[in-house]
Design a protein around this motif. Structure first.
Motif, mmCIF file in Angstrom:
data_model
loop_
_atom_site.group_PDB
_atom_site.id
_atom_site.type_symbol
_atom_site.label_atom_id
_atom_site.label_comp_id
_atom_site.label_asym_id
_atom_site.label_seq_id
_atom_site.Cartn_x
_atom_site.Cartn_y
_atom_site.Cartn_z
ATOM 1 N N ASN A 1 0.852 -1.185 0.000
ATOM 2 C CA ASN A 1 0.000 0.000 0.000
ATOM 3 C C ASN A 1 0.886 1.232 0.000
ATOM 4 O OD1 ASN A 1 -2.258 -1.700 0.424
ATOM 5 N ND2 ASN A 1 -1.876 -1.650 2.620
ATOM 6 N N VAL A 2 0.597 2.154 -0.884
ATOM 7 C CA VAL A 2 1.322 3.424 -0.949
ATOM 8 C C VAL A 2 0.312 4.528 -0.651
ATOM 9 C CG1 VAL A 2 2.727 4.961 -2.383
ATOM 10 C CG2 VAL A 2 2.789 2.478 -2.783
ATOM 11 N N MET A 3 0.669 5.445 0.232
ATOM 12 C CA MET A 3 -0.178 6.610 0.476
ATOM 13 C C MET A 3 0.532 7.809 -0.145
ATOM 14 S SD MET A 3 -3.033 7.730 1.780
ATOM 15 C CE MET A 3 -3.555 6.609 3.063
ATOM 16 N N LEU A 4 -0.102 8.405 -1.132
ATOM 17 C CA LEU A 4 0.456 9.567 -1.811
ATOM 18 C C LEU A 4 -0.098 10.850 -1.207
ATOM 19 C CD1 LEU A 4 0.125 8.484 -5.549
ATOM 20 C CD2 LEU A 4 2.169 8.384 -4.108
ATOM 21 N N HIS A 5 0.734 11.845 -1.143
ATOM 22 C CA HIS A 5 0.357 13.202 -0.755
ATOM 23 C C HIS A 5 0.466 14.005 -2.040
ATOM 24 C CE1 HIS A 5 1.347 17.303 0.599
ATOM 25 N NE2 HIS A 5 0.640 17.015 1.663
ATOM 26 N N VAL B 1 -3.318 17.029 -11.132
ATOM 27 C CA VAL B 1 -2.348 16.790 -10.067
ATOM 28 C C VAL B 1 -1.049 17.488 -10.440
ATOM 29 C CG1 VAL B 1 -0.985 15.031 -8.869
ATOM 30 C CG2 VAL B 1 -3.384 14.587 -9.435
ATOM 31 N N ARG B 2 -0.543 18.295 -9.534
ATOM 32 C CA ARG B 2 0.748 18.966 -9.762
ATOM 33 C C ARG B 2 1.872 18.005 -9.413
ATOM 34 N NH1 ARG B 2 0.088 24.972 -7.384
ATOM 35 N NH2 ARG B 2 -1.532 25.677 -8.816
ATOM 36 N N GLY C 1 2.159 7.137 -11.854
ATOM 37 C CA GLY C 1 0.761 7.120 -12.269
ATOM 38 C C GLY C 1 -0.045 8.305 -11.775
ATOM 39 N N SER C 2 0.353 8.891 -10.663
ATOM 40 C CA SER C 2 -0.446 9.952 -10.043
ATOM 41 C C SER C 2 -0.646 11.166 -10.941
ATOM 42 C CB SER C 2 0.176 10.389 -8.711
ATOM 43 O OG SER C 2 1.406 11.057 -8.925
ATOM 44 N N VAL C 3 0.309 11.463 -11.802
ATOM 45 C CA VAL C 3 0.187 12.657 -12.653
ATOM 46 C C VAL C 3 -0.899 12.510 -13.713
ATOM 47 C CG1 VAL C 3 2.564 13.396 -12.246
ATOM 48 C CG2 VAL C 3 2.036 11.952 -14.221
ATOM 49 N N THR D 1 -4.945 19.877 -1.075
ATOM 50 C CA THR D 1 -4.016 18.787 -0.819
ATOM 51 C C THR D 1 -4.823 17.566 -0.400
ATOM 52 O OG1 THR D 1 -2.319 20.337 -0.089
ATOM 53 C CG2 THR D 1 -2.068 18.057 0.601
ATOM 54 N N VAL D 2 -4.504 16.426 -0.976
ATOM 55 C CA VAL D 2 -5.211 15.193 -0.642
ATOM 56 C C VAL D 2 -4.229 14.075 -0.331
ATOM 57 C CG1 VAL D 2 -7.241 15.783 -2.035
ATOM 58 C CG2 VAL D 2 -5.428 14.394 -3.033
ATOM 59 N N LEU D 3 -4.684 13.142 0.460
ATOM 60 C CA LEU D 3 -3.974 11.887 0.658
ATOM 61 C C LEU D 3 -4.689 10.865 -0.211
ATOM 62 C CD1 LEU D 3 -3.406 11.936 4.515
ATOM 63 C CD2 LEU D 3 -1.765 12.463 2.707
ATOM 64 N N PHE D 4 -3.944 10.171 -1.043
ATOM 65 C CA PHE D 4 -4.525 9.268 -2.026
ATOM 66 C C PHE D 4 -3.872 7.897 -1.918
ATOM 67 C CE2 PHE D 4 -5.365 7.426 -6.115
ATOM 68 C CZ PHE D 4 -6.600 7.937 -6.487
ATOM 69 N N PRO D 5 -4.611 6.883 -1.482
ATOM 70 C CA PRO D 5 -4.024 5.548 -1.343
ATOM 71 C C PRO D 5 -4.000 4.797 -2.667
ATOM 72 C CG PRO D 5 -6.260 5.547 -0.493
ATOM 73 C CD PRO D 5 -5.957 6.967 -0.923
ATOM 74 N N VAL D 6 -2.916 4.069 -2.893
ATOM 75 C CA VAL D 6 -2.777 3.193 -4.050
ATOM 76 C C VAL D 6 -2.391 1.822 -3.504
ATOM 77 C CG1 VAL D 6 -1.567 2.748 -6.216
ATOM 78 C CG2 VAL D 6 -1.979 5.110 -5.473
#
Length: 150
Positions: free
Chosen positions: A67-71, A80-81, A103-105, A122-127
């Motif tokens: 699990n990766v949590m993206l900021h 997404v910047r 992938g986030s971009v 700003t969001v926290l986005f789990p992958v």
């Protein structure tokens, strides 16, 4: 943008705090949302139909999961910047973390709104990277509705 401006949570399929399986993880991101100084009237909504996260071939062959949590920062246009994105919580596998960042971009959102006006947030986005033939990870449940990376 300061971290205290706003934190909220989105899950991969665009639902907020729904069916995530790992309650401690969701409690942490919910706390981040509650500490924001400015809260939108409407949270951003994921519109990307096919998630852009690609399981690295070597990691897939090894049946590695994580699990990766993206900021990340979703701007007023729902984009997404790239320069704002970072790993908030690592999977423990650099290749999975890198795949999530790449992938986030390509994620697209209906932007957050404050009194009807789009705003950056700003969001926290789990992958989640899951192999179909591997055992479930601790915290996974049969009710987990988030879409894993593929």
């Amino acid at each position: 943008m300061s971290r205290r401006m706003l934190e909220c949570v989105l899950v991969c399929c665009g639902a907020i705090l729904a069916g995530c399986g790992d309650s401690s993880r969701m409690q942490r991101v919910a706390q981040a949302f509650r500490t924001g100084e400015v809260r939108p009237d409407e949270l951003p909504r994921l519109v990307t139909a096919d998630l852009p996260f690609r399981y690295p071939a070597l990691m897939y062959a090894r049946r590695a999961q994580g699990n990766v949590m993206l900021h990340l920062y979703v701007d007023r246009d729902g984009l997404v910047r790239r320069d704002s994105t970072r790993i908030e919580e690592t999977s423990g596998y650099p290749a999975l973390d890198s795949a999530a960042l790449r992938g986030s971009v390509d994620l697209r959102f209906v932007p957050a709104k404050l009194r009807g006006d789009p705003m950056g947030i700003t969001v926290l986005f789990p992958v989640d990277f899951r192999h179909p033939e591997a055992r479930p990870l601790p915290g996974d449940t049969i009710l987990n509705t988030r879409s894993p990376a593929h």
